[in-house]
Design a protein around this motif. Structure first.
Motif, mmCIF file in Angstrom:
data_model
loop_
_atom_site.group_PDB
_atom_site.id
_atom_site.type_symbol
_atom_site.label_atom_id
_atom_site.label_comp_id
_atom_site.label_asym_id
_atom_site.label_seq_id
_atom_site.Cartn_x
_atom_site.Cartn_y
_atom_site.Cartn_z
ATOM 1 N N ALA A 68 0.709 -1.205 0.064
ATOM 2 C CA ALA A 68 0.004 -0.084 -0.036
ATOM 3 C C ALA A 68 0.897 1.337 -0.069
ATOM 4 N N ASP A 69 1.999 1.221 0.739
ATOM 5 C CA ASP A 69 2.984 2.492 0.707
ATOM 6 C C ASP A 69 3.473 2.627 -0.514
ATOM 7 N N PHE A 70 3.797 1.463 -1.440
ATOM 8 C CA PHE A 70 4.546 1.540 -2.539
ATOM 9 C C PHE A 70 3.432 2.277 -3.679
ATOM 10 N N ALA A 71 2.307 1.758 -3.644
ATOM 11 C CA ALA A 71 1.165 2.330 -4.396
ATOM 12 C C ALA A 71 0.976 3.856 -4.036
ATOM 13 N N ARG A 72 1.051 4.127 -3.013
ATOM 14 C CA ARG A 72 0.791 5.551 -2.362
ATOM 15 C C ARG A 72 1.793 6.403 -2.878
ATOM 16 N N ARG A 73 2.906 5.966 -2.858
ATOM 17 C CA ARG A 73 4.424 6.769 -3.254
ATOM 18 C C ARG A 73 4.195 6.894 -4.880
ATOM 19 N N LYS A 74 3.946 5.959 -5.509
ATOM 20 C CA LYS A 74 3.556 6.106 -7.086
ATOM 21 C C LYS A 74 2.492 6.968 -7.522
ATOM 22 N N ARG A 75 1.543 7.011 -6.865
ATOM 23 C CA ARG A 75 0.409 7.708 -6.954
ATOM 24 C C ARG A 75 0.820 9.134 -6.722
ATOM 25 N N GLU A 76 1.441 9.659 -5.537
ATOM 26 C CA GLU A 76 1.975 10.894 -5.422
ATOM 27 C C GLU A 76 3.009 11.408 -6.352
ATOM 28 N N LEU A 77 3.807 10.479 -6.899
ATOM 29 C CA LEU A 77 4.775 11.137 -8.057
ATOM 30 C C LEU A 77 4.192 10.946 -9.226
ATOM 31 N N THR A 78 3.197 10.296 -9.633
ATOM 32 C CA THR A 78 2.637 10.290 -10.918
ATOM 33 C C THR A 78 1.697 11.816 -11.107
ATOM 34 N N ALA A 79 1.232 12.163 -9.932
ATOM 35 C CA ALA A 79 0.680 13.653 -9.997
ATOM 36 C C ALA A 79 1.747 14.686 -10.224
ATOM 37 N N LEU A 80 3.164 14.449 -9.946
ATOM 38 C CA LEU A 80 4.030 15.360 -10.290
ATOM 39 C C LEU A 80 4.708 15.096 -11.529
ATOM 40 N N THR A 81 4.639 14.092 -11.928
ATOM 41 C CA THR A 81 5.596 13.840 -13.321
ATOM 42 C C THR A 81 4.986 12.809 -14.398
ATOM 43 N N SER A 82 4.751 11.658 -14.413
ATOM 44 C CA SER A 82 3.941 10.692 -15.163
ATOM 45 C C SER A 82 3.960 9.375 -14.515
ATOM 46 N N SER A 83 3.117 8.481 -15.166
ATOM 47 C CA SER A 83 2.971 7.104 -14.512
ATOM 48 C C SER A 83 4.488 6.381 -14.655
ATOM 49 N N ARG A 84 5.013 6.619 -15.962
ATOM 50 C CA ARG A 84 6.303 6.103 -16.286
ATOM 51 C C ARG A 84 7.438 6.166 -15.273
ATOM 52 N N TRP A 85 7.616 7.823 -15.169
ATOM 53 C CA TRP A 85 8.726 8.084 -14.210
ATOM 54 C C TRP A 85 8.433 7.938 -12.995
ATOM 55 N N ALA A 86 7.196 7.832 -12.374
ATOM 56 C CA ALA A 86 6.862 7.608 -11.206
ATOM 57 C C ALA A 86 7.032 6.056 -10.828
ATOM 58 N N GLY A 87 7.045 5.220 -12.001
ATOM 59 C CA GLY A 87 7.482 3.770 -11.552
ATOM 60 C C GLY A 87 8.821 3.759 -11.510
ATOM 61 N N THR A 88 9.521 4.193 -12.370
ATOM 62 C CA THR A 88 10.988 4.241 -12.369
ATOM 63 C C THR A 88 11.498 4.726 -10.990
ATOM 64 N N LEU A 89 11.230 5.878 -10.592
ATOM 65 C CA LEU A 89 11.699 6.477 -9.291
ATOM 66 C C LEU A 89 11.141 5.677 -8.097
ATOM 67 N N THR A 90 10.143 5.008 -8.098
ATOM 68 C CA THR A 90 9.675 4.299 -6.791
ATOM 69 C C THR A 90 10.442 2.844 -6.773
ATOM 70 N N ARG A 91 10.706 2.187 -8.071
ATOM 71 C CA ARG A 91 11.254 1.163 -8.081
ATOM 72 C C ARG A 91 12.764 1.118 -7.765
ATOM 73 N N GLY A 92 13.402 2.518 -8.227
ATOM 74 C CA GLY A 92 14.716 2.827 -8.138
ATOM 75 C C GLY A 92 14.973 2.860 -6.388
ATOM 76 N N SER A 93 13.955 3.753 -5.696
ATOM 77 C CA SER A 93 14.120 3.913 -4.418
ATOM 78 C C SER A 93 14.158 2.455 -3.877
ATOM 79 N N ASN A 94 13.231 1.663 -3.970
ATOM 80 C CA ASN A 94 13.030 0.210 -3.277
ATOM 81 C C ASN A 94 14.253 -0.692 -3.656
ATOM 82 N N ASP A 95 15.016 -0.519 -5.051
ATOM 83 C CA ASP A 95 16.400 -1.316 -5.328
ATOM 84 C C ASP A 95 17.301 -0.832 -4.393
ATOM 85 N N GLN A 96 17.277 0.647 -4.157
ATOM 86 C CA GLN A 96 18.449 1.237 -3.391
ATOM 87 C C GLN A 96 18.583 0.781 -1.885
#
Length: 211
Positions: A68-96
């Protein structure tokens, strides 16, 4: 059945060639105008700020992070960028974060191994060996005293790292330690080295676009 030649040897089947998929990947440097370079640098800095903020949130959540936290973070970033960028950024944070956890576990193992080595050598006599384990002691009393001090430092460090691991905390430097040192090492002009245009900057802009 596989055919055979006149001498009785098996005849090799003709090679099979895999049909190309039709996709094409090109890696090259971008030839940008001055205006394009400014736009891409602003884009890179904007995305970098979003990535840093998301990484800080991921680190703060630690082991309490859920789907649920992952989905919320992606929604918040999607509102500021795009769905593709939000997925890239959130996955990158998780991997890091996961990479930092693996590095933390490896650090704990190295500390425990170093402590064990010192403790075993401290049980042996100075300049000799332990009769039962054949572990070699330290050559002089001075070296032994220094290692005893080193042992106290390592035990304290192990305690701190173990507490972080138990609480799910990790220490992350986004971009690596080299970039962090460069930012706080000004050049002759007084400008931070992390802000200068370096030969690899064009490649970094290329990486931003490919992301």
């Amino acid at each position: 059945m596989t055919g055979r030649s006149a001498s009785g040897l098996r005849v090799l089947a003709p090679p099979r060639v895999v049909v190309p998929t039709g996709a094409l990947t090109v890696r090259t440097r971008l030839r940008l105008s001055d205006l394009d370079a400014v736009v891409l640098r602003e884009l890179a800095e904007y995305l970098s700020r979003l990535a840093a903020r998301d990484l800080a949130e991921r680190v703060a959540l630690g082991t309490r992070h859920t789907a649920a936290d992952f989905a919320r973070r992606k929604r918040e970033l999607t509102a500021l960028t795009s769905s593709r960028w939000a997925g890239t950024l959130t996955r990158g944070s998780n991997d890091q974060w996961q990479l930092a956890r693996r590095a933390q576990a490896a650090h704990l193992a190295r500390l425990a191994a170093e402590i064990g080595t010192i403790e075993r050598r401290l049980t042996a006599p100075v300049g000799g060996r332990d009769g039962s384990t054949r572990v070699k002691g330290y050559p002089t009393r001075r070296v032994r005293a220094a290692k005893q001090q080193r042992l106290q430092v390592l035990r304290a460090r192990l305690s701190r790292v173990a507490a972080d691991a138990a609480a799910g905390r990790v220490r992350v430097v986004r971009g690596g330690k080299d970039l962090l040192r460069a930012r706080f090492r000004p050049d002759r002009s007084g400008q931070p080295a992390g802000r200068r245009d370096r030969p690899g900057d064009q490649g970094r802009l290329d990486a931003v676009i490919r992301g």
